[in-house]
Every structure is written in structure tokens, then in C-alpha cells.
Design a protein around this motif. Structure first.
Motif, short mmCIF file in Angstrom:
data_model
loop_
_atom_site.label_atom_id
_atom_site.label_comp_id
_atom_site.label_asym_id
_atom_site.label_seq_id
_atom_site.Cartn_x
_atom_site.Cartn_y
_atom_site.Cartn_z
N GLY A 80 0.83 -1.20 0.00
CA GLY A 80 0.00 0.00 0.00
C GLY A 80 0.86 1.25 0.00
N HIS A 81 0.22 2.36 0.29
CA HIS A 81 0.90 3.65 0.29
C HIS A 81 0.58 4.37 1.59
N ALA A 82 1.57 4.93 2.22
CA ALA A 82 1.37 5.67 3.46
C ALA A 82 1.72 7.13 3.22
N ASP A 83 0.85 8.00 3.71
CA ASP A 83 1.11 9.43 3.64
C ASP A 83 2.16 9.80 4.69
N PRO A 84 2.81 10.93 4.53
CA PRO A 84 3.77 11.37 5.54
C PRO A 84 3.15 11.50 6.94
N GLU A 85 1.89 11.91 7.00
CA GLU A 85 1.22 12.03 8.29
C GLU A 85 1.03 10.66 8.94
N GLU A 86 0.74 9.64 8.15
CA GLU A 86 0.58 8.29 8.68
C GLU A 86 1.92 7.74 9.17
#
Length: 65
Positions: free
Chosen positions: A13-19
Motif C-alpha cells: 500500500g501507500h502511506a502518507d507522511p502524516e501516517e
């Protein structure tokens, strides 16, 4: 060498910088809350039982509970 760019890796998957920042904060908080290792002369014992060395049945009145 660990740099901020490769400190955490998303496997699927993909994680945002906030995550990534949130999971980093959780991991650092858990690491900080762990008690410091104490040195003692007593040998450490495993916190688990080796099931292959246990008999398949243990009666309810057994002392090995």
C-alpha cells in the motif's frame, strides 16, 4: 546507515507522511515506556512453554497448572 528516508518501509500500500509520522510517534512512545533492563544474577527463564515437551492432557487437579 539509517537515514530518515529509509527509517520505515511500507511493505504494502501507500502511506502518507502524516501516517508515517503517527506510527513513528507510537513506536517511539512504546520504546520509551519500556522499563530499563536491569542486570541481575538470577538466570532468566522463558516466558513460554515448549508444547512439544508437554503431555497432551493435564488433569484439572494437577499442580502444573
Amino acid at each position: 546507515m539509517t537515514t530518515p528516508a529509509n527509517l520505515l518501509r511500507v511493505e504494502k500500500g501507500h502511506a502518507d507522511p502524516e501516517e508515517l509520522a503517527a506510527i513513528t510517534a507510537v513506536l517511539l512512545a512504546r520504546a520509551a515506556s519500556q522499563p530499563a533492563e536491569t542486570s541481575s544474577d538470577a538466570p532468566s527463564t522463558a516466558g513460554w512453554r515448549r508444547l512439544e515437551r508437554q503431555s497432551g492432557f493435564r488433569p484439572s487437579h494437577s499442580w502444573q497448572g
